[in-house]
Design a protein around this motif. Structure first.
Motif, mmCIF file in Angstrom:
data_model
loop_
_atom_site.group_PDB
_atom_site.id
_atom_site.type_symbol
_atom_site.label_atom_id
_atom_site.label_comp_id
_atom_site.label_asym_id
_atom_site.label_seq_id
_atom_site.Cartn_x
_atom_site.Cartn_y
_atom_site.Cartn_z
ATOM 1 N N GLU A 133 1.078 -1.073 0.259
ATOM 2 C CA GLU A 133 -0.022 0.111 -0.019
ATOM 3 C C GLU A 133 0.745 1.339 -0.050
ATOM 4 O O GLU A 133 2.221 1.093 0.310
ATOM 5 C CB GLU A 133 -1.020 -0.070 1.454
ATOM 6 C CG GLU A 133 -0.182 0.166 2.288
ATOM 7 C CD GLU A 133 -1.178 -0.601 3.827
ATOM 8 O OE1 GLU A 133 -2.241 -0.381 3.199
ATOM 9 O OE2 GLU A 133 -0.626 -0.276 4.764
ATOM 10 N N GLU A 134 0.165 2.428 -0.534
ATOM 11 C CA GLU A 134 0.676 3.901 -0.371
ATOM 12 C C GLU A 134 1.622 3.504 0.668
ATOM 13 O O GLU A 134 1.212 3.649 1.877
ATOM 14 C CB GLU A 134 0.233 5.003 -1.087
ATOM 15 C CG GLU A 134 -0.078 4.422 -2.817
ATOM 16 C CD GLU A 134 0.886 4.715 -3.841
ATOM 17 O OE1 GLU A 134 2.635 5.276 -3.017
ATOM 18 O OE2 GLU A 134 0.822 4.683 -4.151
ATOM 19 N N ARG A 135 2.930 4.940 1.170
ATOM 20 C CA ARG A 135 2.945 5.476 2.379
ATOM 21 C C ARG A 135 2.771 6.376 3.005
ATOM 22 O O ARG A 135 1.928 7.359 1.944
ATOM 23 C CB ARG A 135 4.551 5.359 2.048
ATOM 24 C CG ARG A 135 5.382 4.044 0.939
ATOM 25 C CD ARG A 135 5.884 3.157 1.915
ATOM 26 N NE ARG A 135 6.557 2.515 1.455
ATOM 27 C CZ ARG A 135 5.947 1.368 0.571
ATOM 28 N NH1 ARG A 135 4.157 1.151 1.140
ATOM 29 N NH2 ARG A 135 6.566 0.394 0.365
ATOM 30 N N LEU A 136 2.398 6.074 4.035
ATOM 31 C CA LEU A 136 1.875 7.984 5.009
ATOM 32 C C LEU A 136 1.888 8.852 3.944
ATOM 33 O O LEU A 136 0.875 9.543 3.942
ATOM 34 C CB LEU A 136 2.410 7.550 6.415
ATOM 35 C CG LEU A 136 1.693 6.328 6.678
ATOM 36 C CD1 LEU A 136 1.539 6.765 8.674
ATOM 37 C CD2 LEU A 136 -0.586 5.881 6.796
ATOM 38 N N MET A 137 3.320 8.850 4.093
ATOM 39 C CA MET A 137 4.403 10.675 4.180
ATOM 40 C C MET A 137 3.724 10.314 1.963
ATOM 41 O O MET A 137 2.999 12.074 1.629
ATOM 42 C CB MET A 137 5.371 10.831 4.019
ATOM 43 C CG MET A 137 6.313 11.239 5.164
ATOM 44 S SD MET A 137 5.139 12.618 5.440
ATOM 45 C CE MET A 137 5.776 14.010 3.885
ATOM 46 N N TYR A 138 3.606 9.159 1.473
ATOM 47 C CA TYR A 138 3.388 9.955 -0.113
ATOM 48 C C TYR A 138 1.144 10.078 -0.656
ATOM 49 O O TYR A 138 1.394 11.367 -0.887
ATOM 50 C CB TYR A 138 2.916 8.806 -0.715
ATOM 51 C CG TYR A 138 2.581 8.412 -2.419
ATOM 52 C CD1 TYR A 138 3.303 9.262 -3.653
ATOM 53 C CD2 TYR A 138 1.592 8.250 -2.679
ATOM 54 C CE1 TYR A 138 3.152 9.200 -4.497
ATOM 55 C CE2 TYR A 138 0.702 8.078 -3.978
ATOM 56 C CZ TYR A 138 2.178 8.950 -5.099
ATOM 57 O OH TYR A 138 1.551 8.642 -6.043
ATOM 58 N N LYS A 139 0.296 9.168 1.044
ATOM 59 C CA LYS A 139 -0.655 9.802 0.415
ATOM 60 C C LYS A 139 -0.492 11.578 1.295
ATOM 61 O O LYS A 139 -1.544 12.372 0.918
ATOM 62 C CB LYS A 139 -1.375 9.304 1.611
ATOM 63 C CG LYS A 139 -1.912 7.108 1.395
ATOM 64 C CD LYS A 139 -2.336 7.118 2.468
ATOM 65 C CE LYS A 139 -2.525 5.494 1.878
ATOM 66 N NZ LYS A 139 -3.099 4.483 2.885
ATOM 67 N N ASN A 140 -0.105 11.747 2.694
ATOM 68 C CA ASN A 140 0.012 13.083 2.713
ATOM 69 C C ASN A 140 0.582 13.843 1.483
ATOM 70 O O ASN A 140 -0.453 14.482 1.421
ATOM 71 C CB ASN A 140 1.232 13.311 4.162
ATOM 72 C CG ASN A 140 0.844 12.636 5.275
ATOM 73 O OD1 ASN A 140 -0.420 12.752 5.195
ATOM 74 N ND2 ASN A 140 1.650 12.280 6.492
ATOM 75 N N LEU A 141 1.768 13.743 1.312
ATOM 76 C CA LEU A 141 1.473 14.508 -0.323
ATOM 77 C C LEU A 141 0.527 14.838 -1.260
ATOM 78 O O LEU A 141 0.889 16.266 -1.547
ATOM 79 C CB LEU A 141 3.081 14.530 0.091
ATOM 80 C CG LEU A 141 4.657 14.563 1.102
ATOM 81 C CD1 LEU A 141 5.551 14.395 0.230
ATOM 82 C CD2 LEU A 141 4.673 16.158 1.529
ATOM 83 N N THR A 142 0.245 13.319 -1.144
ATOM 84 C CA THR A 142 -0.463 13.555 -2.965
ATOM 85 C C THR A 142 -2.353 13.929 -2.454
ATOM 86 O O THR A 142 -2.353 14.438 -3.239
ATOM 87 C CB THR A 142 -0.756 12.560 -3.328
ATOM 88 O OG1 THR A 142 1.351 12.277 -3.411
ATOM 89 C CG2 THR A 142 -0.942 12.155 -4.754
ATOM 90 N N PHE A 143 -2.161 13.589 -1.709
ATOM 91 C CA PHE A 143 -4.200 13.494 -1.182
ATOM 92 C C PHE A 143 -4.262 13.857 0.643
ATOM 93 O O PHE A 143 -5.324 14.139 0.522
ATOM 94 C CB PHE A 143 -4.966 11.812 -1.119
ATOM 95 C CG PHE A 143 -4.056 11.176 -2.181
ATOM 96 C CD1 PHE A 143 -4.921 11.090 -3.366
ATOM 97 C CD2 PHE A 143 -2.946 9.860 -1.207
ATOM 98 C CE1 PHE A 143 -4.195 10.758 -4.593
ATOM 99 C CE2 PHE A 143 -3.225 8.676 -2.551
ATOM 100 C CZ PHE A 143 -3.247 9.763 -4.460
ATOM 101 N N GLY A 144 -3.535 15.087 0.706
ATOM 102 C CA GLY A 144 -3.951 15.544 2.145
ATOM 103 C C GLY A 144 -4.502 16.418 2.204
ATOM 104 O O GLY A 144 -4.350 17.142 1.483
ATOM 105 N N ASN A 145 -5.400 16.751 3.134
ATOM 106 C CA ASN A 145 -6.679 17.412 3.327
ATOM 107 C C ASN A 145 -5.790 18.889 3.983
ATOM 108 O O ASN A 145 -4.384 19.000 4.448
ATOM 109 C CB ASN A 145 -7.549 16.767 4.440
ATOM 110 C CG ASN A 145 -8.933 18.242 4.767
ATOM 111 O OD1 ASN A 145 -9.260 18.784 3.860
ATOM 112 N ND2 ASN A 145 -9.610 17.424 5.770
ATOM 113 N N SER A 146 -6.596 19.929 4.024
ATOM 114 C CA SER A 146 -6.033 21.461 4.386
ATOM 115 C C SER A 146 -6.908 21.905 4.893
ATOM 116 O O SER A 146 -8.113 22.030 5.066
ATOM 117 C CB SER A 146 -5.461 22.097 3.300
ATOM 118 O OG SER A 146 -5.909 22.012 2.411
ATOM 119 N N ASN A 147 -6.843 23.092 5.798
ATOM 120 C CA ASN A 147 -7.608 24.166 6.312
ATOM 121 C C ASN A 147 -6.883 25.870 6.607
ATOM 122 O O ASN A 147 -5.670 25.913 7.411
ATOM 123 C CB ASN A 147 -7.940 23.417 7.590
ATOM 124 C CG ASN A 147 -9.588 24.564 8.428
ATOM 125 O OD1 ASN A 147 -9.763 25.577 7.565
ATOM 126 N ND2 ASN A 147 -9.582 24.873 9.784
ATOM 127 N N GLY A 148 -7.444 25.883 5.469
ATOM 128 C CA GLY A 148 -6.893 28.108 5.526
ATOM 129 C C GLY A 148 -5.339 27.696 4.860
ATOM 130 O O GLY A 148 -5.139 26.713 4.116
#
Length: 175
Positions: free
Chosen positions: A14-29
Motif C-alpha cells: 500500500e502507499e506510504r503515509l508520507m506519499y498519501k500526505n503529500l499527494t492527497f492530504g487535507n488542508s484548512n486555511g
C-alpha cells in the motif's frame, strides 16, 4: 494473556503515509498536510499511537524518515530508490528521532509491555492509554486539520510529563 499485537502503519502493498500526505492530504486555511514539514509531523503523531501499543511492530522501508515515493514507482513490485539524503533533512531526521525514542521507551519501560491498555480512535481526537503499576501513559492527538477539543481522561491527578518536550502539567482534574 500476553500482549503480542503485531502491527504496521504501512505495508509492502500500500502507499506510504508520507506519499498519501503529500499527494492527497487535507488542508484548512494555511494548514496543509501536503506541506512536507506538516506531513512529517503527522507521521510523528501516527507513530506515537502506533509504536507504544504492546507487541512487535513492522516498519516499512524508510517509513521512519517519511518515505514519499509511490508504491507504483518502477512498477508496483519494482525496485524503489533508496533515499539516503532524507537523513540530512532536519525534519525527516526529527521523525527518525521520534521513531527511535518511541522504540527506546518500548524496550526500557514495563508500561509498554502491559496488557492493560485502551485506544479510543473514534473521531479526530484520539487517545491511547497504557497502565502499569510503575507508571501510566496517556497519548492524545488531534488527527483533524482544524482545532478541536477532547477529554484526555488522565488516569490520575498529579504531575504529568511530556516526554518529547520535557514540559509538565499538574493535572487537578483528570478530564
Amino acid at each position: 494473556s500476553v500482549p503480542h499485537n503485531m502491527a504496521y502503519m504501512e505495508s509492502h502493498d500500500e502507499e506510504r503515509l508520507m506519499y498519501k500526505n503529500l499527494t492527497f492530504g487535507n488542508s484548512n486555511g494555511s494548514y496543509s498536510t501536503k506541506d512536507l514539514n506538516t506531513g512529517l509531523a503527522r507521521v510523528e503523531m501516527a507513530a506515537a499511537f502506533f509504536i507504544p501499543v504492546p507487541g512487535p511492530k513492522m516498519i516499512w522501508q524508510f517509513g521512519e524518515l517519511g518515505y514519499d515515493v509511490s508504491i507504483d514507482f518502477n512498477g508496483r513490485t519494482g525496485e524503489k530508490p533508496i533515499r539516503w539524503e532524507y537523513y540530512q533533512n532536519q525534519n525527516r531526521r526529527q521523525l527518525y528521532n521520534v521513531f527511535a525514542a518511541l522504540n527506546h521507551l518500548k524496550q526500557d519501560y514495563d508500561v509498554f509491555k502491559t496488557d492493560d491498555f485502551s485506544l479510543n480512535a473514534n473521531g479526530a481526537f484520539k487517545r491511547l492509554q497504557l497502565n502499569d503499576p510503575s507508571m501510566n501513559v496517556t497519548i492524545i492527538g488531534n488527527f483533524d486539520v482544524s482545532s478541536t477539543t477532547g477529554n484526555p481522561m488522565f488516569q490520575h491527578t498529579g504531575m504529568w510529563y511530556d516526554y518529547f518536550s520535557g514540559d509538565s502539567i499538574n493535572v487537578t482534574d483528570v478530564n
